[in-house]
Design a protein around this motif. Sequence first.
Motif, mmCIF file in Angstrom:
data_model
loop_
_atom_site.group_PDB
_atom_site.id
_atom_site.type_symbol
_atom_site.label_atom_id
_atom_site.label_comp_id
_atom_site.label_asym_id
_atom_site.label_seq_id
_atom_site.Cartn_x
_atom_site.Cartn_y
_atom_site.Cartn_z
ATOM 1 N N ARG A 157 0.884 -0.999 -0.542
ATOM 2 C CA ARG A 157 0.618 -0.133 0.003
ATOM 3 C C ARG A 157 0.522 1.737 -0.082
ATOM 4 O O ARG A 157 0.183 2.329 -0.717
ATOM 5 C CB ARG A 157 -0.552 -0.088 1.857
ATOM 6 N N ASN A 177 1.871 2.033 -3.755
ATOM 7 C CA ASN A 177 1.357 1.896 -3.929
ATOM 8 C C ASN A 177 0.923 3.548 -3.956
ATOM 9 O O ASN A 177 1.153 4.268 -5.480
ATOM 10 C CB ASN A 177 -0.177 1.524 -4.112
ATOM 11 N N GLN A 178 1.094 3.927 -2.956
ATOM 12 C CA GLN A 178 0.573 5.367 -2.983
ATOM 13 C C GLN A 178 1.700 6.362 -3.474
ATOM 14 O O GLN A 178 1.619 7.297 -3.632
ATOM 15 C CB GLN A 178 0.214 5.851 -1.011
ATOM 16 N N GLN A 191 3.528 5.907 -5.782
ATOM 17 C CA GLN A 191 3.839 6.124 -6.915
ATOM 18 C C GLN A 191 2.777 6.727 -7.342
ATOM 19 O O GLN A 191 2.440 7.982 -8.559
ATOM 20 C CB GLN A 191 2.937 4.301 -7.768
ATOM 21 N N ARG A 192 1.322 7.005 -6.807
ATOM 22 C CA ARG A 192 0.096 7.831 -6.959
ATOM 23 C C ARG A 192 0.573 9.328 -6.202
ATOM 24 O O ARG A 192 0.223 9.831 -7.441
ATOM 25 C CB ARG A 192 -0.454 7.851 -6.041
ATOM 26 N N LYS A 233 2.692 9.674 -9.773
ATOM 27 C CA LYS A 233 1.352 10.993 -10.867
ATOM 28 C C LYS A 233 0.900 12.301 -10.339
ATOM 29 O O LYS A 233 1.105 12.978 -11.606
ATOM 30 C CB LYS A 233 0.445 10.133 -10.914
ATOM 31 N N GLU A 234 0.454 12.551 -9.466
ATOM 32 C CA GLU A 234 -0.532 13.703 -8.941
ATOM 33 C C GLU A 234 0.479 15.105 -9.400
ATOM 34 O O GLU A 234 0.030 16.010 -9.846
ATOM 35 C CB GLU A 234 -0.830 13.442 -7.736
ATOM 36 N N SER A 282 -3.787 8.823 2.006
ATOM 37 C CA SER A 282 -4.384 8.595 0.436
ATOM 38 C C SER A 282 -5.605 9.221 0.612
ATOM 39 O O SER A 282 -5.949 9.661 -0.583
ATOM 40 C CB SER A 282 -5.029 6.856 0.716
ATOM 41 N N ILE A 314 -4.239 12.464 -1.147
ATOM 42 C CA ILE A 314 -3.806 12.742 -2.608
ATOM 43 C C ILE A 314 -4.680 12.975 -3.423
ATOM 44 O O ILE A 314 -5.630 12.134 -3.459
ATOM 45 C CB ILE A 314 -2.830 10.963 -2.635
ATOM 46 N N GLY A 315 -3.720 14.329 -4.376
ATOM 47 C CA GLY A 315 -5.396 14.092 -5.786
ATOM 48 C C GLY A 315 -6.272 15.099 -5.157
ATOM 49 O O GLY A 315 -7.340 15.389 -5.630
#
Length: 111
Positions: A43, A46-47, A49-50, A53-54, A106, A109-110
């Motif tokens: 997890r 993954n965060q 990477q997120r 990306k953001e 999470s 993010i974004g």
Amino acid sequence: MQTRKLIGGLTFALLAAGLAGGAMASESQWDKNHPRREEVNQRLANQNQRIHKEVREGEISHAQAARLHREDHQIRQEERVMASHDGGHITRADQRALNQQENAVSRQIGK
């Protein structure tokens, strides 16, 4: 004949000790790859990477990304401390607490 029995007994004892040592080695490897630890760390990956990306998409600033990375880093450190206290794995309660912290990051993010 006595010498042969002694050598056979010593060989058996050494073989048994080697098997026991191998079992202990596999236990420590199991702890490193414990499913709860793997889930928490996956997890976090993954965060990470997120977050990247953001930033690339301009959704969050570099400063916001740095803050989120710091929070994730603190969660990872806490996971390692928890694992060191529990023989190389984390308990379900530990995993629940870490997941709650990851959920909070999470959600940021974004936004």
